[in-house]
Design a protein around this motif. Structure first.
Motif, short mmCIF file in Angstrom:
data_model
loop_
_atom_site.label_atom_id
_atom_site.label_comp_id
_atom_site.label_asym_id
_atom_site.label_seq_id
_atom_site.Cartn_x
_atom_site.Cartn_y
_atom_site.Cartn_z
N ASP A 108 -1.97 4.20 1.28
CA ASP A 108 -2.65 3.26 0.33
C ASP A 108 -2.18 1.75 0.80
O ASP A 108 -2.99 0.98 0.90
N GLU A 109 -1.12 1.68 1.02
CA GLU A 109 -0.48 0.47 1.54
C GLU A 109 -1.07 0.03 2.90
O GLU A 109 -1.45 -1.09 3.24
N ASN A 152 -2.08 -4.81 -2.17
CA ASN A 152 -1.78 -4.35 -3.69
C ASN A 152 -1.06 -5.47 -4.51
O ASN A 152 -1.19 -5.68 -5.64
#
Length: 170
Positions: free
Chosen positions: A66-67, A86
């Motif tokens: 995700d990062e 994020n």
């Protein structure tokens, strides 16, 4: 004299040889059952450890990917830094030093002149003494991150997986 060697039959008890034979059989049965319990317990612990390692590595892969997927302004190739999509901080992944507050994979945020390390996964996800670690790099030619995540227990690798992630913003 012939009466001295005549044995009196007594139906109220067991002879010494019958008692010893039954004790021997009982000892063998208990030993076999005890050994079986130990084998089953060890197999259960191995299976549980492997399952917990798979859950931990899956969780770590989800968080890391995700990062990396939303990374921007990527700098460097070995252990690159990038701006997190994020939270807009300049960051990289580092491995913890093994202390209670620094287990496993850490997110290292550069804020001003200092770096703040925040644990990627909570300690509750690291059950059974399992600790994840990461090595990763970035290929600017292919525009791909390659990350290898290992889950170890007492320095021994229990599970290992390599992923590749293409950032969406590059």
């Amino acid at each position: 004299m012939k009466y001295l060697f005549k044995r009196k039959m007594n139906s109220k008890g067991f002879t010494l040889s019958e008692t010893l034979a039954s004790v021997l059989i009982l000892i063998l049965v208990v030993t076999i059952i005890g050994g079986g319990i130990v084998v089953v317990k060890n197999a259960y612990q191995r299976i549980t450890l492997k399952a917990n390692a798979q859950v931990l590595i899956s969780t770590a892969i989800t968080k890391v990917s995700d990062e990396l997927k939303f990374a921007e302004d990527i700098e460097g190739t070995d252990t690159p830094t990038f701006v997190s999509g994020n939270n807009s901080y300049k960051m990289s992944f580092v491995n913890g030093d093994g202390t209670t507050d620094n287990l496993g994979i850490m997110e290292a945020y550069a804020t001003g002149d200092n770096t703040q390390n925040i644990q990627l996964l909570s300690t509750k996800t690291m059950t059974d003494g399992l600790v994840p670690s990461i090595t990763y790099d970035y290929s600017s030619d292919d525009k791909l991150f390659t990350a290898t995540i290992e889950v170890k227990k007492d320095g021994t690798t229990v599970s290992k997986q390599t992923i590749t992630v293409r950032p969406l913003n590059e």
